[in-house]
Design a protein around this motif. Structure first.
Motif, PDB file in Angstrom:
ATOM      1  N   CYS A 106       5.428  -1.229  -8.781  1.00 37.56           N
ATOM      2  CA  CYS A 106       5.254  -0.740  -7.409  1.00 37.56           C
ATOM      3  C   CYS A 106       3.969  -1.217  -6.736  1.00 37.56           C
ATOM      4  CB  CYS A 106       5.331   0.788  -7.379  1.00 37.56           C
ATOM      5  SG  CYS A 106       7.017   1.427  -7.554  1.00 37.56           S
ATOM      6  N   PRO A 107       2.808  -1.149  -7.398  1.00 35.01           N
ATOM      7  CA  PRO A 107       1.591  -1.646  -6.735  1.00 35.01           C
ATOM      8  C   PRO A 107       1.700  -3.114  -6.323  1.00 35.01           C
ATOM      9  CG  PRO A 107       1.013  -0.295  -8.625  1.00 35.01           C
ATOM     10  CD  PRO A 107       2.499  -0.507  -8.689  1.00 35.01           C
ATOM     11  N   ILE A 148       4.098  -3.301  -3.264  1.00 34.40           N
ATOM     12  CA  ILE A 148       3.459  -2.837  -2.032  1.00 34.40           C
ATOM     13  C   ILE A 148       2.475  -3.868  -1.515  1.00 34.40           C
ATOM     14  CG2 ILE A 148       1.867  -1.089  -1.125  1.00 34.40           C
ATOM     15  CD1 ILE A 148       3.273   0.914  -3.031  1.00 34.40           C
ATOM     16  N   GLU A 149       1.751  -4.516  -2.449  1.00 31.25           N
ATOM     17  CA  GLU A 149       0.803  -5.553  -2.058  1.00 31.25           C
ATOM     18  C   GLU A 149       1.538  -6.798  -1.549  1.00 31.25           C
ATOM     19  OE1 GLU A 149      -2.439  -8.190  -1.596  1.00 31.25           O
ATOM     20  OE2 GLU A 149      -2.322  -5.996  -1.623  1.00 31.25           O
ATOM     21  N   THR A 154      -1.561   0.899   3.269  1.00 31.11           N
ATOM     22  CA  THR A 154      -1.849   1.879   2.213  1.00 31.11           C
ATOM     23  C   THR A 154      -2.906   2.894   2.623  1.00 31.11           C
ATOM     24  OG1 THR A 154      -3.458   0.345   1.238  1.00 31.11           O
ATOM     25  CG2 THR A 154      -1.199   0.299   0.363  1.00 31.11           C
ATOM     26  N   VAL A 155      -3.457   2.752   3.824  1.00 36.08           N
ATOM     27  CA  VAL A 155      -4.425   3.717   4.343  1.00 36.08           C
ATOM     28  C   VAL A 155      -4.104   3.985   5.805  1.00 36.08           C
ATOM     29  CG1 VAL A 155      -6.292   3.055   2.784  1.00 36.08           C
ATOM     30  CG2 VAL A 155      -6.045   1.876   4.980  1.00 36.08           C
ATOM     31  N   ARG A 181       8.980  -0.744   6.437  1.00 34.71           N
ATOM     32  CA  ARG A 181       7.642  -1.349   6.451  1.00 34.71           C
ATOM     33  C   ARG A 181       7.044  -1.320   7.850  1.00 34.71           C
ATOM     34  NH1 ARG A 181       6.686  -7.609   4.844  1.00 34.71           N
ATOM     35  NH2 ARG A 181       8.202  -7.825   6.530  1.00 34.71           N
ATOM     36  N   TYR A 210       5.987   2.293   8.453  1.00 37.33           N
ATOM     37  CA  TYR A 210       5.300   3.001   7.375  1.00 37.33           C
ATOM     38  C   TYR A 210       3.797   3.138   7.581  1.00 37.33           C
ATOM     39  CZ  TYR A 210       3.825   4.587   2.830  1.00 37.33           C
ATOM     40  OH  TYR A 210       3.272   5.329   1.824  1.00 37.33           O
ATOM     41  N   THR A 211       3.304   4.357   7.378  1.00 39.48           N
ATOM     42  CA  THR A 211       1.894   4.642   7.152  1.00 39.48           C
ATOM     43  C   THR A 211       1.851   5.767   6.114  1.00 39.48           C
ATOM     44  OG1 THR A 211       1.691   6.331   8.882  1.00 39.48           O
ATOM     45  CG2 THR A 211       1.261   4.047   9.541  1.00 39.48           C
ATOM     46  N   PRO A 212       0.797   5.864   5.321  1.00 41.24           N
ATOM     47  CA  PRO A 212       0.800   6.821   4.207  1.00 41.24           C
ATOM     48  C   PRO A 212       0.746   8.278   4.615  1.00 41.24           C
ATOM     49  CG  PRO A 212      -1.324   5.705   4.380  1.00 41.24           C
ATOM     50  CD  PRO A 212      -0.395   4.999   5.306  1.00 41.24           C
ATOM     51  N   CYS A 215       8.649   3.941  -4.910  1.00 38.78           N
ATOM     52  CA  CYS A 215       7.298   3.381  -4.866  1.00 38.78           C
ATOM     53  C   CYS A 215       6.379   4.113  -3.892  1.00 38.78           C
ATOM     54  CB  CYS A 215       7.365   1.893  -4.500  1.00 38.78           C
ATOM     55  SG  CYS A 215       7.968   0.833  -5.847  1.00 38.78           S
ATOM     56  N   PHE A 216       6.907   5.079  -3.152  1.00 37.71           N
ATOM     57  CA  PHE A 216       6.102   5.750  -2.124  1.00 37.71           C
ATOM     58  C   PHE A 216       6.213   7.269  -2.262  1.00 37.71           C
ATOM     59  CE2 PHE A 216       7.647   1.704  -0.489  1.00 37.71           C
ATOM     60  CZ  PHE A 216       6.470   1.092  -0.077  1.00 37.71           C
TER      61      PHE A 216
END
Length: 425
Positions: free
Chosen positions: A95-96, A99-100, A106-107, A136, A139-141, A167-168
C-alpha cells in the motif's frame, strides 16, 4: 539594595516575556514552514507535468508556442490500454508504494481543508481505472469515502475495489450493498446505505456529496471547502416544479425486475403536506440534512411511499429540499426553484438542450459524444467546464476521450499545490 532587587525582578520578568515571545514567534514560523513543507515536498506526477503545456493550450484556447505539445497530447485522445483489475490487485499488495506511485495526497493541503472534512458516497459497478482516478482526484486524508459496489459486478472488479480501499483508513465499502436496477429504488437505497455508514464514522464531516462512476471533479478540494462554507448550512441541488409527464413517475405503482415497469394501479397521494418536486440524482447536502433524512419519521414515511415509483432519485431529493422541516432546505415557492445549472451538485450537458448559445441555448453542443442523451465530455469541453460554478461534472469516459480527464487531473493537481500562476484565469 531594594531598588536593585526590584530592578532585577523587573528585568528578569522582561527577559522572560521576551524569551516567551521569541518562542511563540519560532512556533508560528515553524508551523507556517511545516504547512509549506507539507505541500512543497509533494511531487506532481510526471505524466501530469508532461500533459500540462498541451492542456493549457486547450483550456486557454491558445495553441501559440505549444503546437508540438498539443499535437502529442491530441495524438493520445483515446486510451488503447486500460489498467486492469489484475493491475490493482498486484500494485496494492504494498500500500505505501501504491499510494506513492499513484501520487495520492497523504496530508491535508491547508488548515482550512483539515478543519472541514467532506463525506462522499461513490456508487460504482464497472471500469476499475475510472473509479481509482475519480477517488484519487477527490482524495484527501481528512475526508471520508463510502464506496457502494453493485454486487452484480464481476468478482474481479469487486476484489480490485476492495484492494484499493484497503490501502486507505478513510475509504470503505458500504456495509450493505444493493443490486442496482436503472431507474429503480435501489439507486436511492445505495446512497441511503452510505449515509448511515458515514454517520456512524468518528469523522465529523460537514457536507456530503454523492458521485457515480462517470463523474469527475472540476474544482480542487480547497475550492469545494470554500464553496461549501459559503452555503452556511444550506443544501444545493436541482429542485423544480414538476410537469404532468414527470408526475406520472410517482402517481402509479411500478414493478421491478431487471427493469422498472409501470402498472395501471394509481398510488395514494404522497404522505407529506408539501408538494412534490423534480430534480436529479445528485446532491450537495449538510450533515444536518443527512441526520434528518435517516432519523425523521415524516421523511421515513415518504421514503417508504417512494419505493415503487419510477426513478425516485429524480424526485425524492428534490422534494426533501423543499420541505420546511428539513435542515438547509428552500421554501416551496417557485421563487426558490433551482435548475441543474443553478445548483452546485453536477454540471451535465443534455443533447436536447445544447445548441447555439447566441440564440438562447444554455450551452454549446458536445465535443465528445452523447450517451443516453447526456454528453460524454471531450477535451473541447474543458474551457467551458472550468468556467462553471459546479463542483463535479458528468459524464467522462477515457475510452471516449482520455485527454479530457488527463487535463483535468493535471490542472487540478497543479492548482491544488498552489501553482495558480501557471494556469489561465
Amino acid at each position: 539594595m531594594a531598588f536593585a532587587r526590584v530592578f532585577n525582578r523587573k528585568a528578569l520578568r522582561s527577559l522572560s516575556l521576551i524569551f516567551i515571545g521569541i518562542i511563540c514567534v519560532f512556533f508560528v514560523l515553524w508551523d507556517t514552514g511545516s504547512n509549506k513543507r507539507s505541500t512543497s515536498h509533494i511531487r506532481v506526477p510526471q505524466q501530469f507535468s508532461i500533459d500540462l503545456p498541451g492542456c493549457l493550450a486547450i483550456i486557454s484556447k491558445d495553441s501559440g508556442g505549444k503546437k508540438s505539445e498539443l499535437e502529442v497530447l491530441l495524438a493520445s485522445r483515446t486510451r488503447m490500454e486500460r489498467k486492469s483489475e489484475t493491475y490493482y490487485l498486484n500494485v496494492t499488495k504494498d500500500c505505501p508504494a501504491y499510494i506513492e506511485k499513484r501520487r495520492f495526497f497523504t496530508v491535508p493541503l491547508s488548515k482550512e481543508e483539515k478543519d472541514f472534512p467532506i463525506a462522499y458516497s461513490m456508487v460504482i459497478h464497472e471500469k476499475i481505472e475510472m473509479f481509482e482516478r475519480l477517488l484519487r482526484a477527490l482524495y484527501t486524508p481528512q475526508n471520508l469515502y463510502c464506496v457502494h459496489v453493485d454486487p452484480k459486478s464481476s468478482e474481479e472488479f469487486q476484489n480490485a475495489v476492495k484492494a484499493i480501499v484497503s490501502c486507505f483508513p478513510n475509504v470503505f465499502v458500504a456495509t450493505r450493498l444493493e443490486s442496482v436496477v436503472y431507474a429503480s429504488w435501489s439507486r436511492v437505497q445505495a446512497d441511503l446505505n452510505c449515509m448511515k455508514d458515514l454517520l456512524n464514522s468518528h469523522v465529523r464531516w460537514r457536507y456530503m456529496l454523492n458521485t457515480c462512476g462517470t463523474d469527475f471533479p472540476i474544482k480542487t478540494n480547497r475550492e469545494m471547502v470554500e464553496t461549501l462554507k459559503a452555503l452556511r448550512g444550506r443544501n444545493s441541488m436541482e429542485s423544480e416544479a414538476t410537469n404532468d409527464y414527470k408526475a406520472g413517475r410517482w402517481q402509479y405503482h411500478h414493478n421491478v425486475t431487471d427493469t422498472v415497469i409501470r402498472t395501471d394501479l394509481r398510488k395514494s397521494p404522497p404522505p407529506i403536506s408539501s408538494p412534490m418536486f423534480s430534480g436529479n440524482a445528485y446532491f450537495v447536502v449538510s450533515r444536518a440534512f443527512v441526520e434528518h433524512v435517516i432519523r425523521d419519521k415524516e421523511v421515513q414515511n415518504l421514503i417508504e411511499w417512494e419505493r415503487d415509483t419510477y426513478s425516485p432519485d429524480e424526485h425524492l431529493w428534490a422534494t426533501l429540499q423543499r420541505m420546511p422541516s428539513v435542515p438547509g432546505s428552500m421554501p416551496a415557492n417557485s421563487k426558490y426553484d433551482a435548475s441543474d445549472m443553478q445548483a452546485l451538485a453536477r454540471v451535465v450537458k443534455w443533447s436536447h438542450l445544447a445548441g447555439d448559445v447566441g440564440k438562447g441555448a444554455p450551452y454549446p453542443h458536445c465535443t465528445g459524444t452523447y450517451r443516453r442523451n447526456v454528453c460524454v465530455y471531450g477535451a473541447g469541453e474543458l474551457p467551458w467546464l472550468l468556467r462553471q460554478h459546479h463542483l463535479i461534472a458528468n459524464k467522462f469516459d477515457p475510452e471516449i476521450d482520455d485527454i479530457a480527464m488527463r487535463c483535468l487531473e493535471s490542472f487540478l493537481r497543479f492548482k491544488a499545490l498552489g501553482h495558480d500562476t501557471l494556469l489561465p484565469q
